[in-house]
Design a protein around this motif. Structure first.
Motif, mmCIF file in Angstrom:
data_model
loop_
_atom_site.group_PDB
_atom_site.id
_atom_site.type_symbol
_atom_site.label_atom_id
_atom_site.label_comp_id
_atom_site.label_asym_id
_atom_site.label_seq_id
_atom_site.Cartn_x
_atom_site.Cartn_y
_atom_site.Cartn_z
ATOM 1 N N TRP A 150 40.723 74.369 -18.623
ATOM 2 C CA TRP A 150 41.676 73.956 -17.606
ATOM 3 C C TRP A 150 42.532 72.816 -17.810
ATOM 4 N N PHE A 151 43.751 72.712 -17.318
ATOM 5 C CA PHE A 151 44.340 71.599 -17.170
ATOM 6 C C PHE A 151 44.092 70.467 -16.155
ATOM 7 N N ASN A 152 44.284 69.284 -16.532
ATOM 8 C CA ASN A 152 44.057 68.206 -15.482
ATOM 9 C C ASN A 152 45.524 67.575 -15.285
ATOM 10 N N PHE A 153 45.942 67.052 -13.980
ATOM 11 C CA PHE A 153 47.060 66.375 -13.951
ATOM 12 C C PHE A 153 46.796 65.074 -12.997
ATOM 13 N N ARG A 154 47.706 63.938 -13.299
ATOM 14 C CA ARG A 154 47.639 63.068 -12.380
ATOM 15 C C ARG A 154 48.389 63.068 -11.110
ATOM 16 N N GLU A 155 47.982 64.028 -10.228
ATOM 17 C CA GLU A 155 48.618 64.660 -9.054
ATOM 18 C C GLU A 155 47.738 64.975 -8.039
ATOM 19 N N THR A 156 48.365 64.961 -7.010
ATOM 20 C CA THR A 156 47.597 65.338 -5.569
ATOM 21 C C THR A 156 48.311 66.583 -5.134
ATOM 22 N N PRO A 157 47.854 67.579 -4.216
ATOM 23 C CA PRO A 157 48.329 68.615 -3.496
ATOM 24 C C PRO A 157 49.702 68.340 -2.991
ATOM 25 N N HIS A 158 49.834 67.045 -2.598
ATOM 26 C CA HIS A 158 51.020 66.722 -1.711
ATOM 27 C C HIS A 158 52.045 66.392 -2.946
ATOM 28 N N THR A 159 51.899 65.623 -4.059
ATOM 29 C CA THR A 159 52.802 65.387 -5.092
ATOM 30 C C THR A 159 53.348 66.847 -5.877
ATOM 31 N N LEU A 160 52.224 67.619 -5.813
ATOM 32 C CA LEU A 160 52.500 68.932 -6.555
ATOM 33 C C LEU A 160 53.648 69.676 -5.837
ATOM 34 N N ALA A 161 53.520 69.601 -4.274
ATOM 35 C CA ALA A 161 54.638 70.192 -3.713
ATOM 36 C C ALA A 161 55.954 69.353 -3.354
ATOM 37 N N GLN A 162 55.856 68.160 -3.747
ATOM 38 C CA GLN A 162 56.816 67.484 -3.697
ATOM 39 C C GLN A 162 57.726 67.681 -4.827
ATOM 40 N N LYS A 163 57.044 67.665 -6.032
ATOM 41 C CA LYS A 163 57.712 67.894 -7.175
ATOM 42 C C LYS A 163 57.963 69.454 -7.400
ATOM 43 N N ASP A 164 57.815 70.096 -6.430
ATOM 44 C CA ASP A 164 57.942 71.705 -6.752
ATOM 45 C C ASP A 164 57.380 72.120 -7.813
ATOM 46 N N PHE A 165 56.090 71.802 -8.396
ATOM 47 C CA PHE A 165 55.458 72.072 -9.484
ATOM 48 C C PHE A 165 56.341 71.759 -10.650
ATOM 49 N N ARG A 166 57.332 70.864 -10.891
ATOM 50 C CA ARG A 166 57.725 70.712 -11.982
ATOM 51 C C ARG A 166 57.485 68.980 -12.413
ATOM 52 N N ASN A 167 57.844 68.853 -13.693
ATOM 53 C CA ASN A 167 57.428 67.483 -14.144
ATOM 54 C C ASN A 167 56.226 66.698 -13.760
ATOM 55 N N LEU A 168 55.314 67.501 -14.064
ATOM 56 C CA LEU A 168 53.661 66.991 -13.772
ATOM 57 C C LEU A 168 53.207 65.973 -14.645
ATOM 58 N N THR A 169 52.734 65.293 -14.073
ATOM 59 C CA THR A 169 52.021 64.084 -15.237
ATOM 60 C C THR A 169 50.660 64.438 -15.315
ATOM 61 N N PRO A 170 50.521 64.860 -16.826
ATOM 62 C CA PRO A 170 49.082 65.288 -17.305
ATOM 63 C C PRO A 170 48.187 63.998 -17.379
ATOM 64 N N LEU A 171 46.900 64.409 -17.287
ATOM 65 C CA LEU A 171 45.838 63.348 -17.170
ATOM 66 C C LEU A 171 45.820 62.403 -18.660
ATOM 67 N N THR A 172 45.979 62.961 -19.701
ATOM 68 C CA THR A 172 46.452 62.373 -21.013
ATOM 69 C C THR A 172 47.597 63.078 -21.907
ATOM 70 N N PRO A 173 48.129 62.413 -22.834
ATOM 71 C CA PRO A 173 49.328 63.019 -23.437
ATOM 72 C C PRO A 173 48.547 63.569 -24.479
ATOM 73 N N GLY A 174 49.666 64.567 -25.083
ATOM 74 C CA GLY A 174 49.548 64.976 -26.542
ATOM 75 C C GLY A 174 48.224 66.160 -26.598
ATOM 76 N N MET A 175 48.637 66.775 -27.764
ATOM 77 C CA MET A 175 47.870 67.914 -28.303
ATOM 78 C C MET A 175 46.633 67.355 -29.006
ATOM 79 N N PHE A 176 45.416 67.247 -28.474
ATOM 80 C CA PHE A 176 44.430 66.412 -29.017
ATOM 81 C C PHE A 176 42.933 67.030 -28.767
#
Length: 461
Positions: A150-176
C-alpha cells in the motif's frame, strides 16, 4: 473468553462501551459503538442492523439492481451477531474492546454452515465460514495468510479532497524497495505499525518498503483460514487508523498511478492434517516434493480462476494492475518460485510448502478473495482434477497455452454471473448479489467522463 467471562471483564473494569464491525461486500468495515448494556442484551439474539449495508456501494449510493434489499424491501433490520472468539482490544483507542460480527445467524460454530450462510447470502464472512466448514468436513485444516502492499501519503482526508486527488505528497520520495534508510525517516509510524498491529492481534512476519514513493509491504503471520481472513480485513482499516495518528493517509488501491507499480494482496495457502499436524501439500517421495492433494488443489484454482476472477479483482481499478511486466499475472499459469505466474509454488521445506495466489490486489475483500481461493482448491480435490498444465519456467506472461485473465471487470463479471461453477462454489444467492454489485460498479465507471477523454477529444475531435 466466553460470554460470562467477557461480561465479568467489562463489569470488573467498568468498561462502558464496546465496538463491533463487519465487512460489507467491498470489504469495508461497517459497525457501531454500543453500550455495555446493549452488548449484554444482544448476545443471544443479535443486534438489529439496517441491511442497506448490503444495498449500497462503497460510496453509500444505493444499487438500482439489487434483489436482496432495496427500496422494494424498505431496507429492514437484519440480525448481526458478534463472534465472541474475535475479541481483541484496540491499543490506539485506549484498549477499547472490539469484536467482529457477521450475518450468519445463530451461535458461532454451532449453526449448520449451509443454513448460516444462506441467512444473508451477501455477507462475506458468512461465506468464508461456510467454505472453511467444507474444508473441515473433508478432513483438512486450511492455513492462510494475505500480504499487502500500500502507498502512504502525507495527507489527510480533507487535503485529499481539497487537492482533488492530485499532486499528493508521498510519505517518502523515490523508488527505494527494501530500503533500510527510508523507514528511519518515519520510525515512529513504522514502529507503531509493527507494535500496535501485534497488540491488536495481527502479528506481522515482516514489514518493508516496496519500490515506489511511500509504499510499504507487510506480511501477516499465517493462521487458520477464518482467523487469517479476519486479520486481513482488520489490517487494512488498522493501518489507516494508525496512519491518521501520524498525519499519514494510506491507500490500498490496486493501481493508484499509471506510472508506478500496483499494489498486490497475494494469498498464501496450505492444507494440514488436523490429527498429526503434517503439511498435506508436501510429499518427500515426489520428484517435485508436491503431493497429489497439492496438485489437485492447484488444478482446481487454475480451472476455477476465470469463473471467480471478480472476487480476486473486484474493482475497475483492479485490472489496471493486471498488466504484463508489472509484477502481476495475466495468464492462467503456475510455477515453482516464479513471480510471473498466477500461482507460485514454494516447496523448499515441508514446514513452508505452500501455494501463493498472486492475482489478488490489495483492493480485495479478504473474505471473498481467500474464500474464492480455498473453495477453488477444494473443488479440484473433490473432483480429482489433474494438474495437466506444465509448470511455467521463465516468463509467465508469454505462456498463454492455458488462457489469459479477463481484461476488465465487465467481462469478468459476466463470466462469473453465467458460471455454473461459481454457483456450485458459492451458491446462487451470493453469485447473483455479488455480480449485481460488480455490474453496478462497471456502470458507474462507464457513465463518467474522464480527464483522459477531455484531454484527448475536447478540442481536436
Amino acid at each position: 473468553m466466553d460470554a460470562t467471562q467477557l461480561l465479568a471483564y467489562l463489569d470488573e473494569h467498568d468498561i462502558p462501551k464496546i465496538k463491533f464491525a463487519f465487512a460489507d461486500i467491498d470489504g469495508i468495515l461497517r459497525g457501531k459503538i454500543i453500550s455495555r448494556e446493549k452488548f449484554r442484551a444482544g448476545l443471544t439474539e443479535g443486534y438489529g442492523f439496517c441491511d442497506v449495508v448490503f444495498g449500497w456501494d462503497s460510496n453509500d449510493v444505493a444499487y438500482d439492481n439489487g434483489t436482496i434489499t432495496g427500496w422494494h424491501t424498505g431496507y429492514p433490520d437484519r440480525p448481526v451477531r458478534i463472534d465472541l472468539g474475535t475479541f481483541r482490544r484496540i491499543p490506539w483507542e485506549g484498549d477499547l474492546p472490539f469484536f467482529l460480527a457477521d450475518f450468519s445467524g445463530g451461535d458461532t460454530g454451532r449453526e449448520d454452515p449451509t443454513t448460516a450462510w444462506q441467512a444473508v447470502p451477501a455477507c462475506p464472512r458468512s461465506l468464508m465460514k461456510r467454505i472453511v466448514a467444507q474444508a473441515t468436513e473433508m478432513g483438512y485444516r486450511a492455513e492462510m495468510a494475505q500480504e499487502f502492499e500500500w502507498f502512504n501519503f502525507r495527507e489527510t482526508p480533507h487535503t485529499l479532497a481539497q487537492k482533488d486527488f492530485r499532486n499528493l505528497t508521498p510519505l517518502t520520495p523515490g523508488m527505494f524497495g527494501y530500503s533500510i534508510l527510508r523507514p528511519s525517516m518515519e520510525s515512529q509510524f513504522v514502529d507503531d505499525l509493527f507494535t500496535l498491529l501485534g497488540q491488536f492481534g495481527i502479528p506481522l512476519e515482516g514489514l518493508h518498503t516496496e519500490t515506489g514513493p511511500g509504499v510499504y509491504e507487510a506480511a501477516i503471520h499465517h493462521d487458520s483460514a477464518l482467523k487469517a481472513a479476519d486479520k486481513a480485513v482488520l489490517f487494512k482499516t488498522a493501518v489507516k487508523e494508525i496512519g491518521y495518528r501520524h498525519g499519514v493517509l494510506a491507500t490500498f488501491m490496486a493501481k493508484w498511478n499509471a506510472d508506478l507499480p500496483g499494489c498486490s494482496g497475494h494469498i498464501h495457502q496450505s492444507l494440514w492434517s488436523p490429527t498429526d499436524g503434517t503439511n498435506l501439500f508436501y510429499d518427500a517421495t515426489s520428484p517435485d516434493k508436491l503431493s497429489i492433494i497439492a496438485r489437485q488443489y492447484i488444478a482446481g484454482q487454475l480451472y476455477c480462476l476465470p469463473h471467480v476472477l471478480p472476487m480476486y479483482a473486484p474493482t475497475i481499478n483492479s485490472y489496471k494492475r493486471l498488466v504484463e511486466g508489472a509484477w502481476a499475472p495475466t495468464t492462467l499459469t503456475w510455477g515453482f518460485d516464479n513471480r510471473t505466474v498466477a500461482m507460485r509454488v514454494l516447496n523448499h521445506a515441508e514446514a513452508y510448502t505452500r501455494v501463493e495466489m498472486r492475482v489478488p490486489g490489495s483492493d480485495t475483500n479478504p473474505y471473498l478473495a481467500m474464500g474464492a481461493a480455498l473453495a477453488s482448491g477444494l473443488y479440484g480435490i473433490r473432483h480429482g482434477l489433474s494438474l495437466d498444465v506444465p509448470a511455467t519456467t521463465g516468463n509467465g506472461y508469454e505462456n498463454v497455452t492455458n488462457g489469459r485473465l479477463a481484461p476488465n471487470l465487465r467481462e469478468a463479471t459476466y463470466l462469473m454471473r453465467d458460471s455454473a461453477i461459481a454457483a456450485e462454489l458459492f451458491g446462487g444467492g451470493f453469485v447473483n448479489h455479488f455480480c449485481q454489485t460488480r455490474d453496478w460498479e462497471h456502470r458507474q465507471y462507464a457513465s463518467q467522463v474522464s480527464d483522459w477523454e477531455l484531454k484527448r477529444y475536447f478540442e481536436l475531435i
